[in-house]
Scaffold this motif. Structure first.
Motif, PDB file in Angstrom:
ATOM      1  N   ARG A  68       5.419  13.193  -2.110  1.00  0.00           N
ATOM      2  CA  ARG A  68       5.536  11.740  -2.202  1.00  0.00           C
ATOM      3  C   ARG A  68       6.716  11.232  -1.380  1.00  0.00           C
ATOM      4  O   ARG A  68       6.605  10.299  -0.594  1.00  0.00           O
ATOM      5  CB  ARG A  68       5.708  11.357  -3.688  1.00  0.00           C
ATOM      6  N   GLU A  72       6.430   9.024   2.230  1.00  0.00           N
ATOM      7  CA  GLU A  72       6.992   7.661   2.312  1.00  0.00           C
ATOM      8  C   GLU A  72       8.151   7.613   3.318  1.00  0.00           C
ATOM      9  O   GLU A  72       8.282   6.643   4.078  1.00  0.00           O
ATOM     10  CB  GLU A  72       7.485   7.197   0.925  1.00  0.00           C
ATOM     11  N   ARG A  88      -0.195  -6.213   0.701  1.00  0.00           N
ATOM     12  CA  ARG A  88       0.567  -5.653  -0.419  1.00  0.00           C
ATOM     13  C   ARG A  88      -0.339  -5.078  -1.517  1.00  0.00           C
ATOM     14  O   ARG A  88      -0.017  -4.068  -2.139  1.00  0.00           O
ATOM     15  CB  ARG A  88       1.433  -6.790  -0.980  1.00  0.00           C
ATOM     16  N   VAL A  89      -1.470  -5.714  -1.754  1.00  0.00           N
ATOM     17  CA  VAL A  89      -2.383  -5.234  -2.795  1.00  0.00           C
ATOM     18  C   VAL A  89      -3.068  -3.942  -2.334  1.00  0.00           C
ATOM     19  O   VAL A  89      -3.196  -2.981  -3.099  1.00  0.00           O
ATOM     20  CB  VAL A  89      -3.422  -6.313  -3.166  1.00  0.00           C
ATOM     21  N   ARG A  91      -1.781  -1.888  -0.258  1.00  0.00           N
ATOM     22  CA  ARG A  91      -0.703  -0.887  -0.282  1.00  0.00           C
ATOM     23  C   ARG A  91      -0.594  -0.286  -1.692  1.00  0.00           C
ATOM     24  O   ARG A  91      -0.450   0.921  -1.852  1.00  0.00           O
ATOM     25  CB  ARG A  91       0.606  -1.567   0.103  1.00  0.00           C
ATOM     26  N   ALA A  92      -0.681  -1.141  -2.700  1.00  0.00           N
ATOM     27  CA  ALA A  92      -0.620  -0.655  -4.087  1.00  0.00           C
ATOM     28  C   ALA A  92      -1.802   0.270  -4.376  1.00  0.00           C
ATOM     29  O   ALA A  92      -1.652   1.298  -5.040  1.00  0.00           O
ATOM     30  CB  ALA A  92      -0.610  -1.835  -5.057  1.00  0.00           C
ATOM     31  N   ARG A  95      -1.181   3.642  -2.899  1.00  0.00           N
ATOM     32  CA  ARG A  95      -0.202   4.416  -3.689  1.00  0.00           C
ATOM     33  C   ARG A  95      -0.793   4.864  -5.018  1.00  0.00           C
ATOM     34  O   ARG A  95      -0.465   5.928  -5.525  1.00  0.00           O
ATOM     35  CB  ARG A  95       1.055   3.586  -3.906  1.00  0.00           C
ATOM     36  N   ARG A  96      -1.658   4.028  -5.608  1.00  0.00           N
ATOM     37  CA  ARG A  96      -2.319   4.431  -6.854  1.00  0.00           C
ATOM     38  C   ARG A  96      -3.140   5.700  -6.627  1.00  0.00           C
ATOM     39  O   ARG A  96      -3.048   6.655  -7.399  1.00  0.00           O
ATOM     40  CB  ARG A  96      -3.257   3.309  -7.339  1.00  0.00           C
ATOM     41  N   TRP A 100      -2.692   9.428  -8.060  1.00  0.00           N
ATOM     42  CA  TRP A 100      -3.811   9.991  -8.830  1.00  0.00           C
ATOM     43  C   TRP A 100      -4.085  11.431  -8.381  1.00  0.00           C
ATOM     44  O   TRP A 100      -4.293  12.320  -9.199  1.00  0.00           O
ATOM     45  CB  TRP A 100      -5.042   9.097  -8.637  1.00  0.00           C
TER      46      TRP A 100
ATOM     47  N   GLU B  47      -8.511   4.337 -14.076  1.00  0.00           N
ATOM     48  CA  GLU B  47      -7.581   5.331 -14.623  1.00  0.00           C
ATOM     49  C   GLU B  47      -7.855   5.558 -16.112  1.00  0.00           C
ATOM     50  O   GLU B  47      -7.692   6.656 -16.626  1.00  0.00           O
ATOM     51  CB  GLU B  47      -6.126   4.887 -14.451  1.00  0.00           C
ATOM     52  N   ILE B  64      -3.649  -3.666 -10.777  1.00  0.00           N
ATOM     53  CA  ILE B  64      -2.905  -2.532 -10.214  1.00  0.00           C
ATOM     54  C   ILE B  64      -2.684  -1.520 -11.347  1.00  0.00           C
ATOM     55  O   ILE B  64      -2.153  -1.888 -12.388  1.00  0.00           O
ATOM     56  CB  ILE B  64      -1.526  -2.971  -9.663  1.00  0.00           C
ATOM     57  N   SER B  65      -3.060  -0.277 -11.128  1.00  0.00           N
ATOM     58  CA  SER B  65      -2.942   0.726 -12.192  1.00  0.00           C
ATOM     59  C   SER B  65      -1.971   1.838 -11.836  1.00  0.00           C
ATOM     60  O   SER B  65      -1.896   2.257 -10.689  1.00  0.00           O
ATOM     61  CB  SER B  65      -4.305   1.362 -12.465  1.00  0.00           C
ATOM     62  N   ALA B  69       2.236   2.935  -8.555  1.00  0.00           N
ATOM     63  CA  ALA B  69       1.710   1.795  -7.799  1.00  0.00           C
ATOM     64  C   ALA B  69       2.313   0.484  -8.300  1.00  0.00           C
ATOM     65  O   ALA B  69       2.706  -0.371  -7.501  1.00  0.00           O
ATOM     66  CB  ALA B  69       0.187   1.759  -7.892  1.00  0.00           C
ATOM     67  N   TYR B  73       4.641  -1.889  -6.028  1.00  0.00           N
ATOM     68  CA  TYR B  73       4.046  -3.213  -5.797  1.00  0.00           C
ATOM     69  C   TYR B  73       5.001  -4.317  -6.233  1.00  0.00           C
ATOM     70  O   TYR B  73       5.193  -5.321  -5.544  1.00  0.00           O
ATOM     71  CB  TYR B  73       2.729  -3.298  -6.570  1.00  0.00           C
ATOM     72  N   ASP B  76       7.799  -4.471  -3.800  1.00  0.00           N
ATOM     73  CA  ASP B  76       7.289  -4.999  -2.531  1.00  0.00           C
ATOM     74  C   ASP B  76       7.192  -6.523  -2.488  1.00  0.00           C
ATOM     75  O   ASP B  76       7.127  -7.104  -1.410  1.00  0.00           O
ATOM     76  CB  ASP B  76       5.836  -4.499  -2.338  1.00  0.00           C
ATOM     77  N   ARG B  95      12.595   8.147  -4.500  1.00  0.00           N
ATOM     78  CA  ARG B  95      11.164   8.439  -4.682  1.00  0.00           C
ATOM     79  C   ARG B  95      10.936   9.895  -5.091  1.00  0.00           C
ATOM     80  O   ARG B  95      10.017  10.182  -5.847  1.00  0.00           O
ATOM     81  CB  ARG B  95      10.404   8.118  -3.395  1.00  0.00           C
TER      82      ARG B  95
END
Lengths: 225, 225
Positions: A68, A72, A88-89, A91-92, A95-96, A100, B47, B64-65, B69, B73, B76, B95
């Protein structure tokens, strides 16, 4: 020169390798035995596990550990060849999905299948336990169904562009494919995505990895499988 | 209004709560039973587990889960009240530590202690298994030694500023402290850090959480413990 301590069939190490290659950063690869890392490696990193990146920046040498942080950090270094979407969404979402893979997929699939097939074989801890493998494969079916569901709707795992989510996916799926664990004819959407992923110059070198004592299926390095 | 589905004694949910509060974002908290989430929650997120954030942005509502994230977010969204250091290497360290809590600490401590003490108690699956608790506590000792070693050298977990690493630390340590699992007199450096963390307005509300069937030790909400 930049150096990455890695293990060829470790999904976390593969994430770091793909991310560095996507950013066009040259790196010397230094293989590590995750089951008996040598003392000099342990002194380098509190994690005790690959991947660990040694980067040379103006004025100092820095050590970054863990997939991770390395992914990044690598992406943070320059805006060229971005590994995260601009939105931005999205991007989230990238990352989710990366998290996972790091958590859920690792615990429910890799801890069963990679542990049984790679670690036990290479450390001489006896044959793979069929019941453990069966459980891992059940989880894998379940998770591949989810990934296929995403890829029916999207070109890339997190949306419209290649991202850290695809890097995490490629790293994990390629290790399982090395072990012949993915029946591609059952997963057409995943297969389309993986064909595109495999053709990337960042992923190609991983398909040339050889590990003594383990043999990949014939289709492993083929773009047409 | 923004909404966060959470479980009070879930370290991942606590990370999301602290991050949102640090960024001064108001949120309505919606508790979820992680062991039998209702159907409407499962339809919301692939999730199937908290935390899940519903955010309202111009033109749409987004979901966003996952702690990683949600924290990134949230950070950000604006440069005010940053949750990551400005320096790229320190950002990587923050991180690395956050991912270490999400993966290693979760698997080696929470999967033993929180599972035995919270999940078993609240789902009526029988008493905690003493051997599992013992193993979890051995891992905890080992990991608290590592955190103390870091905090002998640094003001905050990742360096000179409060970051996502401290949020991950506060979320995990506060759940274990709720269960009376931390003998503070043995860990003076960790205690100094946790005293400062507890006094933050973002952390204070967590110390007021009550969970039916479980009672926190008296010192849990005290700043002077």
């Amino acid at each position: 020169m930049r150096k990455l301590y890695h293990y060829p069939l470790d999904p976390a190490s593969r994430q770091a390798r793909i991310a560095l290659a996507e950013k066009k950063l040259k790196v010397k690869l230094e293989p590590i035995d995750p089951w008996s890392p040598d003392k000099s490696f342990l002194e380098l990193t509190p994690e005790g596990l690959p991947p660990t990146l040694i980067d040379i920046i103006p004025g100092s040498t820095v050590t970054i550990s863990g997939a991770r942080a390395i992914c990044e950090y690598t992406n943070d270094g320059s805006p060229r060849h971005p590994l995260l979407p601009e939105d931005r969404v999205e991007r989230a979402e990238a990352r989710r999905i990366a998290a996972w893979f790091d958590m859920k997929f690792t615990q429910e699939v890799n801890a069963y299948i990679l542990h049984e097939k790679i670690e036990k074989s290479l450390t001489g801890s006896g044959p793979a336990d069929p019941q453990t493998l069966r459980e891992g494969r059940e989880h894998l079916q379940f998770h591949l169904t989810y990934l296929s569901w995403l890829l029916e709707r999207r070109d890339w795992l997190a949306g419209n562009s290649f991202s850290l989510a695809d890097i995490a996916g490629a790293a994990n799926i390629s290790c399982l494919d090395f072990l012949g664990e993915i029946k591609w004819r059952d997963w057409p959407d995943l297969k389309r995505w993986y064909q595109t992923v495999k053709s990337r110059p960042s992923v190609q070198p991983l398909l040339q990895d050889r590990v003594a004592g383990l043999r990949a299926p014939r289709h492993y390095a083929d773009l047409d499988f």
